[in-house]
Design a protein around this motif. Structure first.
Motif, PDB file in Angstrom:
ATOM      1  N   GLU A 338       1.124  -1.049  -0.264  1.00 22.64           N
ATOM      2  CA  GLU A 338      -0.128  -0.058  -0.335  1.00 22.64           C
ATOM      3  C   GLU A 338       0.930   1.667  -0.037  1.00 22.64           C
ATOM      4  OE1 GLU A 338      -3.935   1.507  -0.291  1.00 22.64           O
ATOM      5  OE2 GLU A 338      -3.108   0.124  -0.151  1.00 22.64           O
ATOM      6  N   LYS A 341       1.952   1.789  -3.437  1.00 16.76           N
ATOM      7  CA  LYS A 341       0.687   1.959  -3.881  1.00 16.76           C
ATOM      8  C   LYS A 341       0.706   3.501  -3.882  1.00 16.76           C
ATOM      9  CE  LYS A 341      -4.165   1.110  -4.970  1.00 16.76           C
ATOM     10  NZ  LYS A 341      -5.503   0.575  -3.747  1.00 16.76           N
ATOM     11  N   LEU A 393      -1.742  -4.423  -9.031  1.00 10.48           N
ATOM     12  CA  LEU A 393      -0.840  -3.300  -8.965  1.00 10.48           C
ATOM     13  C   LEU A 393      -0.250  -2.660  -9.723  1.00 10.48           C
ATOM     14  CD1 LEU A 393       0.822  -4.505  -5.314  1.00 10.48           C
ATOM     15  CD2 LEU A 393      -1.063  -2.566  -5.722  1.00 10.48           C
ATOM     16  N   ASN A 397      -0.427   0.310 -11.763  1.00  6.07           N
ATOM     17  CA  ASN A 397       0.746   1.238 -11.901  1.00  6.07           C
ATOM     18  C   ASN A 397       1.185   1.516 -13.261  1.00  6.07           C
ATOM     19  OD1 ASN A 397       3.557   2.661 -11.432  1.00  6.07           O
ATOM     20  ND2 ASN A 397       3.904   0.424 -11.654  1.00  6.07           N
TER      21      ASN A 397
END
Length: 622
Positions: A338, A341, A393, A397
């Motif tokens: 996280e 992120k 993710l 991204n």
């Protein structure tokens, strides 16, 4: 800090109501919040023999477990008190006070045997409390011990190919302490002073002979000797004068007999220093949460009319604990990622290294809590869950990178678009001006940091989209000859091809780094799995060593007392235990090859899902 910070007072763990045993949910909920290893001490004995007083002293309190001052038994079912261990930091001492056995007022004593059985199953140390002396009557009152083989099975019906040997119980049963209250005799045998432990061993001596009377005499003694790996004895004088006994709970130490206090101190020290952490079959340490699950499994089994089985309990517990281990480990990965992120877009190196780091931490968290995941079923589930999250993710991204790069190009080209609308590039020599402005913007775009993984791909797409615009300006520029146009057109194609190569190079580097990161991740998982399996195997070996040591000591005692026949029988048991240990040691190496390698292979089969996702996206775009 008070010793009762975990629990201010005892709470009922197992109720015995109308002949039925049932779990107290509040106690299980309390245990579920204890993640520390637990040392479990149970006290059993005939009703009104002062069991509860000893437990209060172990808790470091004057009162807590009900003492009562009449002939009525105060403790019903099993009561529990959890306190911080006074000497082992990071451990919890769990004290279990059981309902008095043989209480005539209960009317129904069918659960006495099961309560005794539960105390044995749940404890690291079992304290048996009696009064007076250890004579034949006192030993016969402990007849519950001779029923243990009927009430507890080690292996499941499916696994047990033959009748279970009594010698195996010593591997898994708790240490045993016989506490004798109100002891008035001298510790003298045949004119010689003896220790308390020697007094117990003397009381447990077997008689020679084969008739029924001798067999009945020997049976409970033989069971105690066979089942319990270590045996100790403490003899207590009466704690106070008869008139003060009714208010024992309120008496100060100065009101108690000094010899009684001295034995109490030695007893507590022995418990604190010699009682081990509760372990499951296989050597896995039990936490408060696991203990709560264990109580639930055993009570449910007893209530259903079945016999508790150590193997079945371990399998059930392992499934519950391993499921929880997957979720806890996944949380470690998710919370760590996280932070990454929040920094999107990031480079391939950044997201790969963080993925590798938190995958390793998640695997370590899983290994810390899991046990008996011999087929790697739950490790594979963890890897699958991590990989699904990782794909999400990477996708996010990539999308953040694409969005940032498009916005950047849009802002950088805003002035150029105005010039285009104003017709500045439609004049003679406009194409040269257009190329100069565009190339300057591309260079400026490339100098911008932190564009993420899609920088070249977005630029390639952007330049291709503007290809028609460049072509239009090229062919309307009156300054250029036909040969100039052909030359510039070829130059434009080569520039786009070069940009395409840069995009492909970016993707290749991305793939290579990801493959390397995943390879390192697999190696780390294999290392952690090998360490975990090695630790579990060492724990099993330690169990076997304790059992063999106990049997060797028992054999020596029998030989010293002239029981050569029984010692010879023990020789066979010791031989079988040693053989079983050797077989386990031999199987350790082959187990690593046969189990660990296929597990890692299965793990590696599910790792490239990000690449599968990329190929799918590529196919959809086409």
């Amino acid at each position: 800090m008070s010793n009762s910070r975990l629990m201010p007072s005892p709470i009922c763990l197992v109720e015995n109501v109308n002949g039925s045993l049932c779990i107290c949910k509040d106690a299980i909920e309390l245990l579920s919040r204890i993640s520390e290893p637990v040392v479990v001490v149970s006290v059993v004995g005939l009703y009104r023999t002062g069991k509860s007083y000893l437990m209060n002293r172990l808790a470091g309190q004057q009162s807590g477990f009900a003492l009562g001052n009449t002939i009525e038994s105060k403790t019903k079912g099993i009561w529990m008190w959890c306190v911080p261990h006074p000497y082992k930091e990071g451990h919890t001492l769990v004290l279990l006070d059981t309902e008095g056995l043989g209480d005539v007022d209960k009317g129904d004593s069918k659960n006495d045997g099961w309560i005794f059985c539960l105390a044995v199953l749940l404890s690291s140390t079992l304290v048996y409390n009696s009064r007076g002396t250890i004579d034949n009557n006192a030993v016969e009152n402990l007849h519950y011990v001779s029923e243990l083989a009927e009430k507890i099975k080690i292996e499941s019906v499916e696994a047990a190919e033959e009748e279970e040997e009594d010698s195996k119980y010593v591997i898994f049963f708790p240490s045993f302490i016989w506490v004798v209250r109100d002891f008035t005799l001298e510790l003298v045998i045949d004119g010689k002073k003896v220790t308390e432990d020697e007094y117990l061993e003397f009381a447990l001596q077997l008689k020679k002979g084969v008739n029924k009377k001798i067999s009945d005499y020997n049976l409970p003694r033989q069971c105690i000797r066979t089942y319990f790996p270590s045996r100790n004895c403490f003899v207590f004088p009466s704690p106070a004068s008869p008139e003060n006994m009714t208010r024992l709970e309120s008496l100060q130490e100065r009101d108690l007999v000094p010899d009684f206090l001295e034995v109490t101190g030695r007893f507590c020290d022995h418990i604190f220093h010699k009682s081990f952490v509760k372990t499951l079959k296989g050597g896995h340490k039990v936490t408060g949460k696991l203990l709560g699950n264990l109580v639930q499994i055993y009570v449910d089994t007893i209530s259903s009319g079945k016999v508790p089985c150590l193997d079945n309990a371990v399998v059930t517990l392992a499934n519950l604990e391993n499921q929880a281990a997957v979720q806890e480990a996944l949380k470690v990965y998710q919370s760590g990622m996280e932070e990454v992120k929040n920094k999107f877009p990031v480079s391939v190196d950044d997201i790969s290294s963080e993925h590798q780091k938190f995958s390793s931490l998640a695997t370590a968290e899983f290994m810390k809590r899991s046990f008996k995941d011999e087929k790697g079923e739950y490790l594979i589930k963890l890897v699958e869950n991590i990989d699904v999250h990782n794909v999400g993710l990477w996708k996010e991204n990539e999308m953040v990178s694409e969005r940032k790069c498009r916005d950047l190009l849009k802002n950088l080209f805003s002035d150029m678009n105005k010039r285009l609308q104003n017709g500045e590039y439609s004049q003679s020599g406009g194409y040269e001006l257009y190329c100069r402005d565009r190339d300057a913007i591309v260079e400026q775009y490339r100098r911008e940091p932190n564009k993420g993984v899609s920088a070249e791909a977005v630029l390639n797409e952007f330049l291709n989209e503007r290809g028609a615009e460049a072509n239009c300006i090229l062919y309307t520029d009156k300054k250029l000859t036909e040969n100039d146009r052909k030359f510039q057109e070829e130059k434009e194609k080569n520039a786009l091809l070069e940009q395409k190569c840069k995009e492909e190079k970016e993707k290749r580097i991305e793939s290579e780094r990801m493959i390397q990161a995943e390879k390192e991740r697999q190696e780390d998982e294999m290392r952690q799995m090998k360490e975990k399996l090695k630790q579990e195997m060492e724990q099993q070996q330690q169990e076997m060593d304790r059992a063999i040591e106990s049997k060797l000591k028992e054999r020596e005692e029998l030989l010293n007392k002239g029981f050569r026949e029984k010692a010879d029988l023990l020789n066979e048991e010791i031989k079988n235990l040693k053989k079983e240990k050797e077989e386990e040691e031999k199987s350790s190496g082959s187990f690593m090859k046969e189990c660990v390698t296929p597990i890692v292979g299965a793990v590696s089969d599910i790792l490239p899902t990000y690449f599968q996702y990329k190929m799918l996206m590529k196919g959809l775009k086409k």
